[in-house]
Design an enzyme around this catalytic site. Structure first.
Site, PDB file in Angstrom:
ATOM      1  CG  HIS A  98      -1.957  -1.022   1.226  1.00  0.00           C
ATOM      2  ND1 HIS A  98      -3.007  -1.008   2.124  1.00  0.00           N
ATOM      3  CD2 HIS A  98      -2.158  -2.115   0.444  1.00  0.00           C
ATOM      4  CE1 HIS A  98      -3.807  -2.028   1.891  1.00  0.00           C
ATOM      5  NE2 HIS A  98      -3.299  -2.728   0.879  1.00  0.00           N
ATOM      6  CD  GLU A 149      -1.897   4.102   3.435  1.00  0.00           C
ATOM      7  OE1 GLU A 149      -3.059   4.316   3.814  1.00  0.00           O
ATOM      8  OE2 GLU A 149      -1.625   3.312   2.500  1.00  0.00           O
ATOM      9  CB  CYS A 171      -6.423  -0.572   5.528  1.00  0.00           C
ATOM     10  SG  CYS A 171      -4.718  -1.138   5.319  1.00  0.00           S
ATOM     11  CB  CYS A 198      -1.755   1.467   6.310  1.00  0.00           C
ATOM     12  SG  CYS A 198      -1.499   0.684   4.695  1.00  0.00           S
TER      13      CYS A 198
END
Length: 165
Positions: free
Chosen positions: A55, A57, A85, A88
């Site tokens: 992701h 992040e 999420c 993260c």
């Protein structure tokens, strides 16, 4: 908090999100900053890297940790175009990020109030400041237009992404 600075960095995250969209990835971008200096940037790369943890992040945190030579990143602010999420958020807590600023709320998987308020749970030993909804409309439209285009072109798989075959 400096609203103009926050907008500046969120615009940078939006550019990274566009790069993800151009590569067929869900358009999310992230920038990790300390005292006006970029430590790391990231964009969604899960498909390209065959990595469910890739992701935006996580990519930004990994890049910053390499620059710093340390997995702890205190005093930093993470700007991300979509509400993080739970995975993260967990990484941000472990890295000791001081503040997270996100654009669009995520009612399906957002861990900072969208689907859940995970920071409100008593299991985290680190508290970070959260600013949600910065440029939410433009960040959200970036995501909506990406998925509209996908739907227009063809069939979606179970994750909402267009099947390649």
């Amino acid at each position: 908090m400096d609203f103009d600075q926050d907008k500046f960095w969120m615009e940078r995250a939006r550019i990274l999100a566009k790069q993800s969209a151009d590569e067929g990835e869900v358009p999310v971008g992230a920038v990790l900053v300390r005292r006006g200096q970029v430590l790391g940037e990231g964009r969604n790369r899960s498909i390209a890297l065959c990595d469910p943890t890739a992701h935006a992040e996580i990519q930004a945190l990994r890049a910053a940790a390499l620059v710093e030579g340390n997995y702890r990143l205190p005093g930093t602010t993470l700007y991300v175009t979509l509400e993080p999420c739970i995975m993260c958020l967990g990484a941000m807590v472990h890295a000791r990020v001081g503040r997270v600023v996100f654009g669009a709320h995520d009612p399906k998987t957002g861990a900072l109030g969208g689907a859940a308020d995970a920071l409100g749970l008593p299991l985290y030993n680190h508290v970070m400041e959260v600013t949600g909804g910065l440029m939410a409309e433009v960040c959200g439209e970036q995501l909506r237009s990406f998925f509209r285009a996908r739907r227009k072109r063809g069939v979606m798989d179970s994750q909402g992404l267009q099947s390649e075959g």
